[in-house]
Enzyme design. Sequence first.
Site, PDB file in Angstrom:
ATOM      1  N   HIS A  82       0.832  -1.194   0.000  1.00 14.79           N
ATOM      2  CA  HIS A  82       0.000   0.000   0.000  1.00 14.79           C
ATOM      3  C   HIS A  82       0.868   1.246   0.000  1.00 14.79           C
ATOM      4  O   HIS A  82       1.825   1.350   0.760  1.00 14.79           O
ATOM      5  CB  HIS A  82      -0.897   0.014   1.250  1.00 14.79           C
ATOM      6  CG  HIS A  82      -1.802   1.205   1.303  1.00 14.79           C
ATOM      7  ND1 HIS A  82      -3.012   1.240   0.652  1.00 14.79           N
ATOM      8  CD2 HIS A  82      -1.653   2.418   1.893  1.00 14.79           C
ATOM      9  CE1 HIS A  82      -3.580   2.417   0.851  1.00 14.79           C
ATOM     10  NE2 HIS A  82      -2.779   3.152   1.595  1.00 14.79           N
ATOM     11  N   ASP A 161     -14.747   3.438   8.142  1.00 16.06           N
ATOM     12  CA  ASP A 161     -13.732   4.324   7.577  1.00 16.06           C
ATOM     13  C   ASP A 161     -14.325   5.228   6.514  1.00 16.06           C
ATOM     14  O   ASP A 161     -14.016   6.408   6.443  1.00 16.06           O
ATOM     15  CB  ASP A 161     -12.568   3.525   6.986  1.00 16.06           C
ATOM     16  CG  ASP A 161     -11.596   4.439   6.267  1.00 16.06           C
ATOM     17  OD1 ASP A 161     -11.013   5.306   6.950  1.00 16.06           O
ATOM     18  OD2 ASP A 161     -11.453   4.344   5.042  1.00 16.06           O
ATOM     19  N   ARG A 168     -14.074  13.578   8.251  1.00 23.88           N
ATOM     20  CA  ARG A 168     -12.757  14.199   8.457  1.00 23.88           C
ATOM     21  C   ARG A 168     -12.468  15.225   7.377  1.00 23.88           C
ATOM     22  O   ARG A 168     -11.896  16.286   7.632  1.00 23.88           O
ATOM     23  CB  ARG A 168     -11.659  13.130   8.448  1.00 23.88           C
ATOM     24  CG  ARG A 168     -11.636  12.283   9.725  1.00 23.88           C
ATOM     25  CD  ARG A 168     -10.804  11.022   9.515  1.00 23.88           C
ATOM     26  NE  ARG A 168      -9.433  11.326   9.147  1.00 23.88           N
ATOM     27  CZ  ARG A 168      -8.636  10.495   8.484  1.00 23.88           C
ATOM     28  NH1 ARG A 168      -9.066   9.285   8.129  1.00 23.88           N
ATOM     29  NH2 ARG A 168      -7.409  10.847   8.181  1.00 23.88           N
ATOM     30  N   SER A 183      -7.187   4.495   9.514  1.00 23.89           N
ATOM     31  CA  SER A 183      -7.942   4.460   8.260  1.00 23.89           C
ATOM     32  C   SER A 183      -7.285   3.481   7.275  1.00 23.89           C
ATOM     33  O   SER A 183      -7.923   2.583   6.723  1.00 23.89           O
ATOM     34  CB  SER A 183      -7.991   5.873   7.671  1.00 23.89           C
ATOM     35  OG  SER A 183      -8.419   5.872   6.338  1.00 23.89           O
ATOM     36  N   LYS A 187      -8.458  -0.922   6.489  1.00 16.93           N
ATOM     37  CA  LYS A 187      -8.777  -1.480   5.166  1.00 16.93           C
ATOM     38  C   LYS A 187      -7.829  -2.608   4.800  1.00 16.93           C
ATOM     39  O   LYS A 187      -8.239  -3.615   4.212  1.00 16.93           O
ATOM     40  CB  LYS A 187      -8.741  -0.358   4.116  1.00 16.93           C
ATOM     41  CG  LYS A 187      -9.943   0.571   4.242  1.00 16.93           C
ATOM     42  CD  LYS A 187      -9.848   1.781   3.326  1.00 16.93           C
ATOM     43  CE  LYS A 187      -8.880   2.808   3.859  1.00 16.93           C
ATOM     44  NZ  LYS A 187      -8.962   4.122   3.222  1.00 16.93           N
TER      45      LYS A 187
HETATM   46  N1  URA Z   1      -5.486   7.248   2.896  1.00 18.49           N
HETATM   47  C1  URA Z   1      -6.473   6.658   3.596  1.00 18.49           C
HETATM   48  O1  URA Z   1      -6.973   5.628   3.193  1.00 18.49           O
HETATM   49  N2  URA Z   1      -6.880   7.231   4.734  1.00 18.49           N
HETATM   50  C2  URA Z   1      -6.353   8.372   5.213  1.00 18.49           C
HETATM   51  O2  URA Z   1      -6.774   8.838   6.258  1.00 18.49           O
HETATM   52  C3  URA Z   1      -5.336   8.982   4.479  1.00 18.49           C
HETATM   53  C4  URA Z   1      -4.911   8.389   3.324  1.00 18.49           C
END
Ligand code: URA
Length: 433
Positions: A82, A161, A168, A183, A187
């Site tokens: 990621h 999220d 946010r 966050s 995932k």
């Molecule tokens: N990418 C994400 O998935 N979440 C965040 O808070 C920032 C970048």
Amino acid sequence: MRMVDLIEKKRDGQVLTDEEIQFIISGYTKGDIPDYQMSAFLMTVFYKDMTDEEITTLTLAMANSGEMIDLSSIKGIKVDKHSTGGVGDTTTLILAPLVASVGASVAKMSGRGLGYTGGTLDKLEAIPGFHVEIPDAEFIRLVNESHVAVIGQSGDLAPADKKLYALRDVTATVNSIPLIASSIMSKKIAAGADAIVLDVTTGEGAFMKNIDEARRLAETMVRIGHLANRQTMAVISDMSQPLGEAIGNSLEVVEAIETLQGKGPEDLLEMCYILGSQMVVLAKKATTLDDAREMLKEALESGKALEKFREMIRNQGGDDTIIDAPESLLTAKYQIELPAQTSGVVQKLVANEIGIAAMLLGAGRATKEDEVDHAVGIKLHKKVGMAVSSGESLLTIYSNSDSIDHVKELLYKNIEIGSSGTEPELIHDIITA
Ligand code: URA
Ligand code: CA
């Protein structure tokens, strides 16, 4: 339990219990806790921070708010990668087949681009016919048989999220390390991989503008990963200038093919070897990073990695003839050069602004609802540290419109040419458990 008491507790800098954090996440996901209380809570986290234990509980509560993908029927260690976001970051397109070609299983869930940041799904969809919406059972079959599949995030993955991120975004609480770390990791954990390689970018084209912040984010995510029983490591990489030479969806597919043919930009290839070696070691297909790198180099030079990319494209419904004729993807109506206005050395290519220039051409989205134009983008001919003479082309703009003065102006403003300039370090640090 009452939400107002928990907001007060965090406001006063106290540590929340597991039950309290789980109460907040499940209450907010169900709609029992209203946005105004959640907004206040997010702001207290922004100012008062969280302990590693709190962040881990928060992450797991968010991961458990929806579907948890079970990849246990896939043999061996499943590895994911990621990136926290970048400009011209073509690595996944290269890494997925490259790492799979040495026998490591890559079960990769990717996202779409927004703002100056590109997204792997948009890039893959530049390949005619390629689809990223694949049911879980088919995803598992492909990884089992082919060692690789790259798909879009399923709708019910970490719904907490999704809801929190939207809040946010409008309450100035995106840029908080506990919130970003939870966050991203929620995932990744819900997506089911056993091992996770994180590329935490830093510089103008990244979330984290400086190395110290990037290091803190990386360390936090690595710790959460381990506390959640996933092998996790992070590379802190430079995103002050775009990665490689291509920015834009079709252009990056072409760049990926060229890289797999051994003709790609050096920085991009090096980044793929660094991240790929870590993935191969975590997947236990090599014991040392040097051995892993040798395996990847051999796979790339022998053409095995390119053939794996062909197979991956075919598996996901794409037209694999583009492997032999990548230029066929470059269908933009105009190719316009941007000549240097002075002679000297390139000192700066401000990554986020160049990403915005590509977005203005249509390669990216200003809002989530925008459509992307796969054919357009920017191909850099000069990168930081390279000499240039007045009149020489700095880059080629691929556009479907010929009224692009605003794009040219933005590019000129963000390419600095001076008397000296040095190529930035590609990797700033590596964080392991
Ligand atoms: N990418 C994400 O998935 N979440 C965040 O808070 C920032 C970048
Ligand atoms: Ca690139």
